[in-house]
Motif scaffolding. Sequence first.
Motif, mmCIF file in Angstrom:
data_model
loop_
_atom_site.group_PDB
_atom_site.id
_atom_site.type_symbol
_atom_site.label_atom_id
_atom_site.label_comp_id
_atom_site.label_asym_id
_atom_site.label_seq_id
_atom_site.Cartn_x
_atom_site.Cartn_y
_atom_site.Cartn_z
ATOM 1 N N THR A 108 0.839 -1.197 0.000
ATOM 2 C CA THR A 108 0.000 0.000 0.000
ATOM 3 C C THR A 108 0.873 1.245 0.000
ATOM 4 O O THR A 108 2.077 1.182 0.305
ATOM 5 C CB THR A 108 -0.900 -0.002 1.238
ATOM 6 O OG1 THR A 108 -0.071 0.047 2.408
ATOM 7 C CG2 THR A 108 -1.765 -1.262 1.270
ATOM 8 N N PRO A 109 0.308 2.406 -0.333
ATOM 9 C CA PRO A 109 1.089 3.650 -0.259
ATOM 10 C C PRO A 109 1.670 3.898 1.129
ATOM 11 O O PRO A 109 2.793 4.391 1.255
ATOM 12 C CB PRO A 109 0.075 4.717 -0.655
ATOM 13 C CG PRO A 109 -0.908 4.002 -1.525
ATOM 14 C CD PRO A 109 -1.008 2.612 -0.960
ATOM 15 N N GLU A 115 8.436 2.404 4.433
ATOM 16 C CA GLU A 115 9.698 1.816 3.961
ATOM 17 C C GLU A 115 10.714 2.913 3.635
ATOM 18 O O GLU A 115 11.891 2.810 3.982
ATOM 19 C CB GLU A 115 9.444 0.959 2.724
ATOM 20 C CG GLU A 115 10.706 0.295 2.188
ATOM 21 C CD GLU A 115 10.446 -0.472 0.906
ATOM 22 O OE1 GLU A 115 11.320 -1.235 0.490
ATOM 23 O OE2 GLU A 115 9.356 -0.297 0.321
ATOM 24 N N SER A 116 10.266 3.969 2.982
ATOM 25 C CA SER A 116 11.163 5.084 2.648
ATOM 26 C C SER A 116 11.697 5.752 3.913
ATOM 27 O O SER A 116 12.881 6.088 3.997
ATOM 28 C CB SER A 116 10.434 6.107 1.777
ATOM 29 O OG SER A 116 9.979 5.528 0.575
ATOM 30 N N VAL A 121 16.094 6.689 7.788
ATOM 31 C CA VAL A 121 16.606 6.648 9.159
ATOM 32 C C VAL A 121 17.861 5.785 9.234
ATOM 33 O O VAL A 121 18.854 6.155 9.876
ATOM 34 C CB VAL A 121 15.519 6.127 10.116
ATOM 35 C CG1 VAL A 121 16.103 5.859 11.500
ATOM 36 C CG2 VAL A 121 14.368 7.111 10.214
ATOM 37 N N ALA A 122 17.831 4.623 8.581
ATOM 38 C CA ALA A 122 19.004 3.748 8.597
ATOM 39 C C ALA A 122 20.203 4.425 7.938
ATOM 40 O O ALA A 122 21.335 4.342 8.432
ATOM 41 C CB ALA A 122 18.683 2.429 7.884
ATOM 42 N N ASN A 123 19.966 5.114 6.828
ATOM 43 C CA ASN A 123 21.050 5.812 6.143
ATOM 44 C C ASN A 123 21.584 6.972 6.990
ATOM 45 O O ASN A 123 22.796 7.198 7.053
ATOM 46 C CB ASN A 123 20.548 6.332 4.797
ATOM 47 C CG ASN A 123 21.664 6.932 3.960
ATOM 48 O OD1 ASN A 123 22.708 6.316 3.772
ATOM 49 N ND2 ASN A 123 21.438 8.119 3.443
#
Length: 374
Positions: A108-109, A115-116, A121-123
């Motif tokens: 879903t959107p 996910e983005s 955050v991880a980056n």
Amino acid sequence: MATWLDNTEPGLAPDPQQTDRLLVSGDWTFRKAGRLLELIAGADKDIQTVDARAVTRLDASGSKLLLSMMARLGLPATALAAKPEHATLIDAVRNAGAPLPDAPPAGTPLYRILESIGRWVANAYWNILVFLDFLGRTLLSLMESLFNPRHWRVTSIVFHMQAVGLNAVPLVMLLSFMVGAVVAFLGATVLSEFGAQLWVVELVGVAFFREFGVLLTAILLAGRTASAFTAQIGSMKSGEELDAIRTMGLDPIELLVLPRLKALLLTLPLLTFLATMAGLLGGMAVCVWHLDISPEMFIGRLQNELSPRHFWVGMSKAPIFAMVIGLIGCLEGFKVKNNAQSVGEHTTSSVVQSISLVILLDALAAMFFMELDL
């Protein structure tokens, strides 16, 4: 040469004691592929288990043929018994031939947005760790160089002081003068409604002593100097000059980072002082021409109404901003890959990161000094 030739003929034979079990023996290698295909074609389909522990040699081709025979007989992988070293190779060949998993559904959107955010955050977390590591190594090299005058590289420091500081003086003073005039105009517009136009002097003074002087200078150097540092070091990395420096036994941090960082630490406070004075001149020009406030009155109110602490609050932030701009500019240069596109990407990234972090630190410093009532 005979030591590596396949000398044992492969064989397939039912177990005399258990007719539903197939005994596999000999060399199952690429050199025996023709014979192995014949044996596989004649295998009995009533077989339930396969015992390959008598196989003497096995390679990837033999493993593939053995798995093909298992598939032809309709047997699962658990029906095959093999030596431990052969079983590892058979599993590797089986996994290599497995089909790729289907791509996960788009979702879903909301799923894509989350996910983005997670990737961002991880980056960001990874970039913070890399920055702290680079900061630690730079500070360690800086401490070592302070006690070793031979590593000060005065010529390089003076060169970068000219490029970073002296060449930036006209731009910094011009923009600060214009911003000072704009602040005075806005203050006069608002304060005229209350008949307090004289307070424009304090407004311009506090704004440039505490915030605008150092902030404008840092933002200009973040766009002008951080990008230059990234492009210079990135071009050296793409041209393999950094590898040559390491090959000669030199430290790239000491050779490339410290002179730039020291030049920024020396010149940014001086540029901040000049920017503050230019901003005050811009505000004074508006007061003289628009508000009929004489230069003597302007300077007198600055001396009488403003405490020197405002000036030192602004100047105390200059070394911190210099460290941030220098470290980010150099770090992004070290991240560049061996192509021109990467140089452009990391140059843009250094400017964005430097300006963003400077503004963030300035906001945190403003809250900190406000809590201390400074």
